[in-house]
Design a protein around this motif. Structure first.
Motif: not given
Lengths: 283, 355
Positions: A23, A26, B137
């Motif tokens: 997370k 990202r 991502g």
């Protein structure tokens, strides 16, 4: 079932899993990408650079020379008026371009790209932070173009002064880009954005000490200038470039330069937090 | 609650059977859970109810189409499923996740191709894809490996480094489809993916969609108001004024309209009608386009018409029911008529985003 012969790597149903990046990584990458996107767009729209520095140059050369002939060296701390307003003009270009950098949000909303970002599995915080850093660095880059005019009007530049100036401009740009984001979070159309910005920008520039000293003002005007976040940025820039300039006073006391920086940083962080909240609740 | 009762009415609607299995769903046992489960979904805007108690399921791997006029609630429903819009009532799960409480999980597993272009014009095609990869991502090194075959599939390999503002509408749409697939979504939402495109580009895009479905087990949720596009779906839900009025395979829906349609133009329609009703014991409808007869095997029925009629026949036409007829049957209007009543301004989603 078609995985083997398939040139597209998404064939197997088991491929639909959580993304490999964590997370934090990202979100950091997202911030960086949004930042780079602003720089790429700036490079591809060179007219934006010209229009953003044209106004400060006119102020510096025309108003500087014109009003300078009126006031002479008096009241400007022993320096010429053009030297006196030079830091103010730098700050003014930051005010203009930082606030307008948030226009890209309204632009993205009108052209749909905002939705691509809002529907992605990243936090609103990194979207807003990326915009603030991106908008801020673009406007600092534009502001630094003005530095070449410093020797022209007689401002003495040294390496420490330029470095200090860059930090001051970055702080101011970050704070005002965040303010722009707060405003843009509630505005849907380009026309209304430009109207609101004009209403915010003019008083912010004239009440910042960019073009006239803030000493011996009537009380109501003095109060307004101290409420203006740009005032502290102008003071910081001026004292970096003109050490002998009179410092800004707050409740009668001179404000140290670190306090200028701290106040801008605090206001910027508050605006950023507000911007994140507004975007989280927006769509 | 109003929508509960109307929902009951839909479920018990006997004609199109909702239990009809989706053909593609059986292909993959590993993904037997439904891709989309919607129960009693309601969305209101102030005093206007855009989605009014909608329930349906989409199986994994299925191509499911939402058919309806503008303003029927298609875009509102899709926006709720994509977590772009909150819901006022009911529940929805996409790829196994709840759209209100597990937004990020839903977002990771869906791809979107919107009505409007959502690309950055000043970035190149490759930069747009790279940006998307980062948002989802995907490691930057991996993005390129996924990007190249996708660009090739949509025929944009040689345009990768060109800025999108120089692209045509069709190229932009194809790039959007490639982008929607970059992060390997389980469900791909296509909201009017071919609106405003020329017929040739529409055909191309459908070729890509077919190719994709052959290669990957992506569930596709499509909204359209083109009948020929709806025909390609495994199942269709017909939505009108915020409610699903019918849901089934295109074939079953057409069968529910019943028989073939014979249109007859004669020298004297009222007389011909009387003759046919008396002689053959069938119902004949008089319309401005001529006499309409609905019978099971239309072609075999034509000789009987001729042997019965004494009035001269000018023309006769036999056709199978189309989705237009289906739409007409369930909404009481032709799709074209329904469409003209609600333009873009009446679309609640447009209002919501411009608010």
């Amino acid at each position: 079932m078609t995985a083997v012969a398939n040139p597209i790597p998404a064939a197997a149903p088991t491929a639909h899993i959580k993304p490999p990046a964590g997370k934090l990584l990202r979100n950091v990458r997202t911030i960086r990408m949004i930042w780079f996107r602003e720089l790429i767009r700036l490079r591809r729209m060179p007219t934006r650079i010209i229009s953003s520095i044209a106004q400060p140059i006119i102020f510096l050369l025309v108003m500087g020379a014109g009003i300078g002939s009126l006031v002479g060296d008096k009241g400007a701390g022993g320096v010429s008026y053009q030297v006196y307003i030079f830091p103010g003009i730098l700050a003014m270009s930051i005010i203009t371009s930082s606030l307008f950098s948030a226009m890209s949000i309204v632009w993205d909303r009108e052209f749909g790209f905002l939705r691509e970002m809002l529907v992605a599995p990243v936090s609103r915080g990194s979207l807003v932070l990326g915009k603030a850093i991106g908008g801020g660095s673009v406007s600092v880059a534009q502001g630094l173009l003005l530095i070449v005019f410093a020797p022209l009007v007689g401002v003495h530049l040294t390496v420490p002064r330029v470095l200090g100036l860059i930090i001051a401009l970055l702080l101011l740009a970050f704070a005002l880009s965040s303010l722009g984001i707060v405003i843009s979070s509630r505005i849907q159309r380009m026309e209304s954005f430009q109207m609101v910005m004009a209403l915010v920008m003019q008083p912010m520039i004239f009440l910042s000490g960019a073009v006239f000293p803030l000493t011996s003002l009537p009380t109501w005007l003095a109060v307004l200038t101290r409420l203006n976040p740009a005032t502290y940025g102008v003071d910081l820039c001026r004292r970096i470039l003109i050490p002998q300039a009179a410092p800004l006073t707050l409740f009668g006391n001179p404000v140290p330069m670190w306090a200028d920086a701290a106040i801008i940083l605090f206001l910027g962080a508050a605006m950023l937090g507000l911007g994140i909240r507004l975007f989280a609740n927006a769509e | 609650m109003d929508h509960l009762t109307c929902e009951d009415a839909e479920v018990t609607n006997p004609e199109p059977s909702t239990s009809n299995p989706a053909p593609k769903a059986a292909n993959n046992a590993a993904q037997s859970d439904p891709a989309i489960v919607v129960e009693n979904l309601v969305r209101t805007f102030d005093d206007f109810t855009a989605v009014d108690g909608v329930s349906f399921q989409v199986e994994a791997g299925e191509l499911f189409g939402f058919l309806g006029p503008n303003g029927a609630g298609k875009t509102t429903t899709i926006s709720i499923l994509c977590t772009l819009l909150g819901l006022s009532g009911g529940s929805a799960r996409v790829a196994g996740y709840d759209v209100t409480t597990q937004r990020d999980d839903v977002r990771r597993n869906i791809g979107l191709v919107f009505q409007e272009i959502t690309l950055d014009d000043y970035l190149t095609a490759a930069e747009n894809l790279r940006f998307h990869g980062i948002l989802y991502g995907i490691a930057p090194s991996e993005v390129k490996a996924r990007m190249d075959p996708l660009l090739e599939m949509v025929g944009l390999s040689d345009r990768a480094d060109q800025q999108v503002r120089f692209f045509s509408g069709g190229m932009k749409r194809r790039l959007e489809i490639a982008r929607g697939l970059l992060h390997m979504p389980r469900v791909l939402f296509l909201d009017e993916p071919t609106i405003g495109l020329d017929p040739q580009t529409r055909i191309h895009i459908w070729d890509y969609v077919d190719e994709l479905r052959a290669r990957e087990n992506v569930t596709m949720f499509l909204t359209t108001h083109y009948m020929d596009e709806a025909e390609r779906c495994d199942r269709i839900g017909i939505i009108d004024q915020g409610k699903i009025v019918a849901i089934d395979t295109p074939a079953a829906l057409k069968a529910s309209v019943g028989a073939d349609i014979i249109t007859l133009i004669t020298a004297d329609d009222p007389a011909a009608r009387a003759e046919l009703e008396a002689g053959l014991g069938i119902d004949v409808e008089e319309t401005p386009d001529g006499l309409v007869i609905r019978v099971v095997d239309g072609e075999a029925f034509v000789p009987r018409i001729f042997s019965t009629l004494k009035v001269g026949v000018r023309s006769i036409n036999v056709r199978r029911p189309s989705l237009d007829d289906v739409f007409l049957k369930y909404t009481g209007r032709a799709l074209r008529d329904a469409d003209s009543s609600g333009g873009l301004a009446a679309n609640p989603m447009v209002r919501a985003f411009r608010r």
